[in-house]
Design an enzyme around this catalytic site. Structure first.
Site, PDB file in Angstrom:
ATOM      1  N   ASN A  81       0.809  -1.223   0.000  1.00 54.42           N
ATOM      2  CA  ASN A  81       0.000   0.000   0.000  1.00 54.42           C
ATOM      3  C   ASN A  81       0.843   1.275   0.000  1.00 54.42           C
ATOM      4  O   ASN A  81       0.481   2.281   0.616  1.00 54.42           O
ATOM      5  CB  ASN A  81      -0.959  -0.001   1.198  1.00 54.42           C
ATOM      6  CG  ASN A  81      -2.051  -1.041   1.069  1.00 54.42           C
ATOM      7  OD1 ASN A  81      -2.117  -1.779   0.083  1.00 54.42           O
ATOM      8  ND2 ASN A  81      -2.907  -1.144   2.058  1.00 54.42           N
ATOM      9  N   ARG A 213      -4.410 -13.589  -0.550  1.00 54.15           N
ATOM     10  CA  ARG A 213      -5.607 -13.753   0.272  1.00 54.15           C
ATOM     11  C   ARG A 213      -6.571 -14.731  -0.393  1.00 54.15           C
ATOM     12  O   ARG A 213      -6.407 -15.058  -1.571  1.00 54.15           O
ATOM     13  CB  ARG A 213      -6.264 -12.386   0.501  1.00 54.15           C
ATOM     14  CG  ARG A 213      -5.429 -11.489   1.395  1.00 54.15           C
ATOM     15  CD  ARG A 213      -6.022 -10.094   1.524  1.00 54.15           C
ATOM     16  NE  ARG A 213      -5.901  -9.323   0.294  1.00 54.15           N
ATOM     17  CZ  ARG A 213      -6.247  -8.037   0.181  1.00 54.15           C
ATOM     18  NH1 ARG A 213      -6.750  -7.396   1.232  1.00 54.15           N
ATOM     19  NH2 ARG A 213      -6.099  -7.410  -0.973  1.00 54.15           N
TER      20      ARG A 213
END
Length: 349
Positions: A81, A213
């Site tokens: 990020n 994920r």
């Protein structure tokens, strides 16, 4: 306005961290820029890196500062990020404008952190020190590794804002970039003997595409691959292997565009503020690309938190369907603007 008066001028409206790299050159000479840079130093971990998802531009109380001093030992530094490389870009701009030695020192510690975090094969993990799980994978996701490499390339090229970086570190940055490029080339996925695109993350040992994920499956990425190709296009005098990697990826993007549909938010008039993202037929829609393509078939794929692959986005649960960017438009600009400009440059070169 001279340097002194600019420095003494505080921003009329405090900015958010996400806007810190989008200011005028004069702003980096301001008192507010120095304040935020000092915040960044407080958030820097002993490892040299920074944690993610924090508004480091927010005004800190004395208690906040004391709490951060106690968090220095935490092992949560990451490149995810935009973390760490964004802080370094910001510190360099403030140091270039204000020449405060504490900001230079923090930058150099962060630079060295990035070099330590790099694998011998040229890739970067999401977290360093390493965390168990998918975090150890080579991480292209959300342009993490590309963000790091762009910074190191600018340092190695001695761009003016990084002129304070010593020669030894610039040489190390250049070596790190070359290792990273080699990793990019080795991880480009081959399908039936042809180069295609990249997965959002690759196994740090085998270099094979890897899942992250539960809703981020092994796949070819219609988003992360854009940033990778743009980085490769920025290489001066690309060798034949780089040239082939770019051309192959462009061919894959052309093959993978999706036409005739739009991905829209369908609002529920009976429930204020609620919506559902759906795919609708639209012959006039601009091209879309899926975030994930199945390796081999090149079909768009989707997955919910159960990790089960679906070929229709309507089949995954609403929470994931509405909470993730399943379709992207980024390749359109790559194909219409960046690639033609690169080809023209190659002809001139």
């Amino acid at each position: 306005m001279n340097n002194v008066s600019a420095y003494l001028t505080a921003a009329t409206t405090p900015i958010k961290w996400e806007d810190c790299l989008h200011q005028t050159p004069e702003w980096y000479r301001s008192r507010d820029a120095a304040r935020i840079a000092d915040n960044v130093l407080l958030y820097q971990r002993k490892t040299g890196g920074w944690p993610k998802n924090i508004d480091m531009a927010a005004v800190l109380t004395e208690k906040n500062q004391a709490d951060l001093a106690r968090q220095k030992q935490q092992d949560d530094a990451t490149i995810d990020n935009g973390a760490t490389y964004t802080q370094l870009i910001f510190l360099a701009r403030v140091y270039d404008s204000q020449k405060l030695e504490r900001h230079k020192g923090a930058f150099l510690e962060g630079h060295d952190y990035l070099l330590r975090a790099q694998y011998a094969n040229g890739g970067w993990p999401q977290y360093y020190p390493l965390r168990k799980g998918y975090y150890t994978h080579i991480t292209y996701n959300d342009n993490a590794m590309i963000g790091v490499m762009k910074l190191l390339r600018d340092i190695s090229k001695n761009k003016p804002v990084y002129a304070f970086v010593d020669v030894t570190r610039r040489v190390k940055a250049e070596k790190a970039v070359q290792l990273g490029i080699a990793c990019i080339l080795r991880t480009q996925v081959l399908v039936a003997g042809k180069r295609t695109a990249w997965c959002a993350q690759h196994d740090e040992v085998t270099l094979a595409p890897a899942a992250a994920r539960t809703f981020e499956p092994i796949s070819l990425s219609g988003y992360e691959s854009v940033g990778i190709v743009r980085f490769l296009m920025g290489i001066d005098h690309p060798d034949p292997q780089v040239f082939e990697a770019i051309e192959s990826a462009i061919t894959w993007f052309e093959k993978s565009k999706i036409t005739g549909i739009s991905w829209i938010e369908k609002h529920d008039p009976s429930k204020s503020g609620t919506f559902d993202r759906v795919v609708v037929k639209d012959p006039n829609a601009a091209p879309l690309w899926a975030r994930f393509y199945e390796i081999g078939t090149n079909r768009p794929i989707f997955a919910g938190r159960d990790s089960i692959i679906k070929y229709d986005i309507a089949e995954i649960e609403a929470e994931r369907r509405n909470g993730y960017q399943w379709y992207v438009t980024a390749p359109a600009e790559l194909l219409s603007r960046d690639y033609p400009a690169w080809k023209k440059q190659m002809v001139k070169g």
